[in-house]
Design a protein around this motif. Structure first.
Motif, PDB file in Angstrom:
ATOM      1  N   ILE A 244      23.145  -4.767  12.309  1.00 53.95           N
ATOM      2  CA  ILE A 244      24.279  -5.568  12.108  1.00 53.95           C
ATOM      3  C   ILE A 244      25.802  -4.743  12.398  1.00 53.95           C
ATOM      4  N   PHE A 245      26.585  -5.801  12.896  1.00 56.69           N
ATOM      5  CA  PHE A 245      27.826  -4.990  12.933  1.00 56.69           C
ATOM      6  C   PHE A 245      28.782  -4.685  12.036  1.00 56.69           C
ATOM      7  N   LEU A 246      29.335  -3.522  11.710  1.00 55.24           N
ATOM      8  CA  LEU A 246      30.117  -3.013  10.642  1.00 55.24           C
ATOM      9  C   LEU A 246      31.481  -3.023  11.102  1.00 55.24           C
ATOM     10  N   ILE A 247      32.613  -4.056  10.471  1.00 56.55           N
ATOM     11  CA  ILE A 247      33.708  -4.029  10.860  1.00 56.55           C
ATOM     12  C   ILE A 247      34.700  -3.839   9.761  1.00 56.55           C
ATOM     13  N   PHE A 248      35.490  -2.960  10.134  1.00 52.64           N
ATOM     14  CA  PHE A 248      36.714  -2.360   9.271  1.00 52.64           C
ATOM     15  C   PHE A 248      37.915  -3.198   9.533  1.00 52.64           C
ATOM     16  N   ASP A 249      38.548  -3.794   8.373  1.00 57.04           N
ATOM     17  CA  ASP A 249      39.729  -4.595   8.829  1.00 57.04           C
ATOM     18  C   ASP A 249      40.847  -3.454   8.068  1.00 57.04           C
ATOM     19  N   GLU A 250      41.402  -2.664   9.103  1.00 63.09           N
ATOM     20  CA  GLU A 250      42.557  -1.678   8.998  1.00 63.09           C
ATOM     21  C   GLU A 250      43.827  -2.216   9.339  1.00 63.09           C
ATOM     22  N   VAL A 251      44.080  -3.399   9.270  1.00 59.04           N
ATOM     23  CA  VAL A 251      45.206  -3.854   9.383  1.00 59.04           C
ATOM     24  C   VAL A 251      46.566  -3.498   8.494  1.00 59.04           C
ATOM     25  N   GLN A 252      46.248  -3.391   7.215  1.00 57.21           N
ATOM     26  CA  GLN A 252      47.031  -2.623   6.269  1.00 57.21           C
ATOM     27  C   GLN A 252      46.693  -0.854   6.093  1.00 57.21           C
ATOM     28  N   THR A 253      45.607  -0.633   6.076  1.00 53.79           N
ATOM     29  CA  THR A 253      45.574   0.768   5.976  1.00 53.79           C
ATOM     30  C   THR A 253      45.534   1.617   7.281  1.00 53.79           C
ATOM     31  N   GLY A 254      45.791   1.075   8.491  1.00 53.09           N
ATOM     32  CA  GLY A 254      45.774   2.044   9.609  1.00 53.09           C
ATOM     33  C   GLY A 254      47.398   2.477   9.752  1.00 53.09           C
ATOM     34  N   PHE A 255      47.287   3.424  10.924  1.00 54.45           N
ATOM     35  CA  PHE A 255      48.553   4.034  11.379  1.00 54.45           C
ATOM     36  C   PHE A 255      49.037   5.081   9.954  1.00 54.45           C
ATOM     37  N   GLY A 256      48.220   5.667   9.334  1.00 57.34           N
ATOM     38  CA  GLY A 256      48.616   6.564   8.509  1.00 57.34           C
ATOM     39  C   GLY A 256      48.887   6.220   6.893  1.00 57.34           C
ATOM     40  N   ARG A 257      48.593   5.107   6.641  1.00 58.95           N
ATOM     41  CA  ARG A 257      49.083   4.742   5.237  1.00 58.95           C
ATOM     42  C   ARG A 257      48.304   5.242   4.093  1.00 58.95           C
ATOM     43  N   THR A 258      47.096   5.577   4.493  1.00 51.54           N
ATOM     44  CA  THR A 258      46.088   6.149   3.477  1.00 51.54           C
ATOM     45  C   THR A 258      46.084   7.815   3.376  1.00 51.54           C
ATOM     46  N   GLY A 259      46.851   8.288   4.355  1.00 50.12           N
ATOM     47  CA  GLY A 259      46.897   9.826   4.540  1.00 50.12           C
ATOM     48  C   GLY A 259      46.007  10.205   5.689  1.00 50.12           C
ATOM     49  N   ALA A 260      45.388   9.424   6.503  1.00 51.61           N
ATOM     50  CA  ALA A 260      44.755   9.493   7.816  1.00 51.61           C
ATOM     51  C   ALA A 260      45.365   8.462   8.774  1.00 51.61           C
ATOM     52  N   LEU A 261      45.400   8.805  10.029  1.00 55.42           N
ATOM     53  CA  LEU A 261      45.512   7.756  10.946  1.00 55.42           C
ATOM     54  C   LEU A 261      44.739   6.220  10.752  1.00 55.42           C
ATOM     55  N   PHE A 262      43.350   6.366  10.368  1.00 58.31           N
ATOM     56  CA  PHE A 262      42.644   5.177  10.075  1.00 58.31           C
ATOM     57  C   PHE A 262      41.974   5.655   8.723  1.00 58.31           C
ATOM     58  N   ALA A 263      41.772   4.780   7.996  1.00 59.38           N
ATOM     59  CA  ALA A 263      41.008   4.959   6.562  1.00 59.38           C
ATOM     60  C   ALA A 263      39.540   5.550   6.669  1.00 59.38           C
ATOM     61  N   ALA A 264      39.021   4.996   8.039  1.00 62.40           N
ATOM     62  CA  ALA A 264      37.690   5.316   8.187  1.00 62.40           C
ATOM     63  C   ALA A 264      37.177   6.842   8.173  1.00 62.40           C
ATOM     64  N   GLU A 265      38.298   7.639   8.571  1.00 67.73           N
ATOM     65  CA  GLU A 265      38.393   9.240   8.601  1.00 67.73           C
ATOM     66  C   GLU A 265      38.045   9.626   7.414  1.00 67.73           C
ATOM     67  N   HIS A 266      38.462   9.173   6.250  1.00 62.18           N
ATOM     68  CA  HIS A 266      38.048   9.571   4.647  1.00 62.18           C
ATOM     69  C   HIS A 266      36.655   9.517   4.545  1.00 62.18           C
ATOM     70  N   TYR A 267      35.855   8.840   5.152  1.00 60.48           N
ATOM     71  CA  TYR A 267      34.433   8.565   4.809  1.00 60.48           C
ATOM     72  C   TYR A 267      33.332   9.337   5.838  1.00 60.48           C
ATOM     73  N   GLY A 268      34.196   9.774   6.931  1.00 60.72           N
ATOM     74  CA  GLY A 268      33.029  10.347   8.018  1.00 60.72           C
ATOM     75  C   GLY A 268      32.272   9.353   8.559  1.00 60.72           C
ATOM     76  N   VAL A 269      32.699   7.974   8.350  1.00 60.92           N
ATOM     77  CA  VAL A 269      31.935   6.870   8.965  1.00 60.92           C
ATOM     78  C   VAL A 269      32.617   6.132   9.949  1.00 60.92           C
ATOM     79  N   VAL A 270      31.881   5.650  11.191  1.00 61.81           N
ATOM     80  CA  VAL A 270      32.505   5.034  12.198  1.00 61.81           C
ATOM     81  C   VAL A 270      32.039   3.677  12.196  1.00 61.81           C
TER      82      VAL A 270
END
Length: 481
Positions: A244-270
């Motif tokens: 199954i494709f795993l899709i992250f909607d980072e429209v709001q969380t992207g570009f540094g909002r959560t303290g990382a360029l993308f929120a996915a980085e906090h989880y070590g998951v791509v």
């Protein structure tokens, strides 16, 4: 004396907006807006002291020309202004672009597209090596879902309850609250909704027809709910197991909002696909992107239908130059680190406020500078929006959870400015508490709480109060004159 959180931008003598807005001028503007745009929106904004014309837009906010009050933008249009309002470096980028190019054709080769694509894929979580451009968040989500459906040959989508993914076609179909979808159904078939952070529910729904699971790492409109490590890692394992494709909607969380360029980085998951937009345009020229990992199914699909998604303005030459400047500013100002540090300070201060007000605030939660305060009743969100506006803060309660006040300050905010915002929040809570001796006992009467929580009744009530306030101000002016 406490200094303003932001200062109005200097204006030249020929600037048409340099004078204060007189009451009769404001009424004329409101009338024209009601006539030619949206009368209902005026009532909604007026109820929360938010029927404001934005002027002198700079850094943390803007000036209300009617009162002269400097407003701190704690909403930032759900994350459009991560690098600040009217960021000078981003403004220079668009000015320079305008001297050498136009938007360009979305169908043709472009050096600006190539530069931004290389830069974004180099900065994205490892494995997201390709991208499509989009005009904005909804279109980016549409593209992500189309890619998953086309490449998998399956028809099922699993989204989350109370999710918000946009107002366009496929994106609207995966919004997790009925009031967004009901007037436009039938929409895309095969969409099922699982509770957020409930891996077991997703596992129970997933099957051989499931093309994708789409989530926000942090639900914004639902009230700032942060996905757990176990949930995200479990989704990755489940999607790998079932193809199954795993899709992250980072429209709001992207570009540094959560303290990382993308929120996915906090989880070590791509994820397999990541949609982003909003602050990618720096608040000046809209742009969005869908980053994705290449595999055999994706390669076959794109070989047979390379133009499966086209965008009129996504990936424009101007937009790409702006987005490159945004990324440069995030690096130059170290905004990811600032979002982490200021966010931690903000959360600690709000936890103190929660401890002082246990009968009002249920929970404080968030990550980086994406923070929510949940009150015990829905009607308290609109009340706080009103009280904060009077104190010079533009904040919005969550569309899918009105009891939650959202705070998404520009990532350029300083420690001192966070402290000042906290003081305004404290004062706003004191203002709200003065009304609660009437509202809270009334809420215990059977049938009254649903009325208090009704957005329609809140809008009517606060508009009535605004009318009384306006009359009182006029009487005061007449006495003084």
């Amino acid at each position: 004396m406490q200094k303003p959180l932001t200062s109005p931008a200097p204006q030249s003598p020929d600037t048409p907006e340099r004078d204060p807005l007189k009451p009769e001028e404001k009424r004329a503007v409101v009338k024209r807006f009601s006539t030619h745009l949206n009368k209902g929106q005026i009532r909604y904004l007026r109820a929360g002291h938010l029927d404001i014309l934005e002027r002198h837009r700079t850094d943390l906010g803007f000036t209300d020309p009617e009162t002269g009050r400097v407003m701190v933008d704690c909403f930032t249009s759900a994350g459009c202004f991560n690098v600040g309002r009217s960021n000078p470096a981003v403004q220079r980028a668009i000015e320079e672009a305008l001297t050498t190019c136009d938007m360009g054709s979305g169908h043709l080769l472009s050096e600006a597209k190539i530069r931004l694509a290389r830069h974004l894929t180099a900065r994205a979580p490892a494995g997201l090596t390709h991208l499509f451009f989009a005009a904005g968040g909804g279109e980016a989500v549409d593209c992500a879902l189309k890619l998953a459906l086309g490449a998998s040959g399956k028809t099922g989508i699993i989204a989350t309850q109370k999710a918000y993914h946009g107002h366009t076609g496929l994106a609207l179909s995966v919004n997790g609250k009925d009031h967004y979808r009901r007037h436009f159904e039938p929409l895309m078939p095969g969409v099922r909704f699982a509770p957020f952070n409930d891996l077991g529910a997703v596992r129970d729904m997933a099957g051989p027809d499931t093309a994708a699971v789409i989530i926000e790492p942090v639900q914004g409109e639902a009230g700032i709910h942060v996905a757990t490590q176990a949930y995200i890692r479990g989704l990755r394992e489940l999607c790998d197991e079932l193809g199954i494709f795993l899709i992250f909607d980072e429209v709001q969380t992207g570009f540094g909002r959560t303290g990382a360029l993308f929120a996915a980085e906090h989880y070590g998951v791509v994820p397999d696909i990541l949609a982003t937009a909003k602050s990618m345009g720096g608040g000046l020229f809209p742009n969005g992107a869908v980053l994705y990992a290449m595999n055999d199914n994706v390669a076959r699909f794109l070989e047979t239908w390379p133009a499966f998604h086209l965008s009129y303005s996504g990936g424009s030459d101007i937009g790409c130059r702006v987005s490159l400047a945004v990324l440069d500013e995030i690096d130059r100002l170290d905004l990811c680190s600032n979002a982490r540090d200021r966010g931690e300070e903000f959360l600690r201060a709000l936890e103190e406020i929660r401890g002082e007000n246990p009968g009002i605030i249920r929970e404080v939660r968030g990550i980086g500078l994406m923070v929510g305060i949940e009150y015990i009743h829905e009607f308290m969100g609109p009340m706080m929006s009103n009280a904060l506006a009077e104190g010079g803060i533009f904040a919005a309660y969550s569309g899918n959870a009105p009891q939650v006040m959202r705070f998404m300050l520009p990532l350029t905010v300083s420690r001192e400015e966070i402290e000042q915002v906290v003081e305004v929040i404290r004062k706003a809570i004191r203002t709200m508490k003065a009304l609660l001796p009437v509202a809270l006992p009334a809420a215990k009467i059977p049938g009254v709480l649903p009325l208090l929580n009704s957005e329609k009744i809140q809008t009517v009530t606060f508009n009535w109060l605004r009318t009384l306030e306006t009359a009182a101000h006029l009487m005061t002016r007449k006495r003084r004159s």
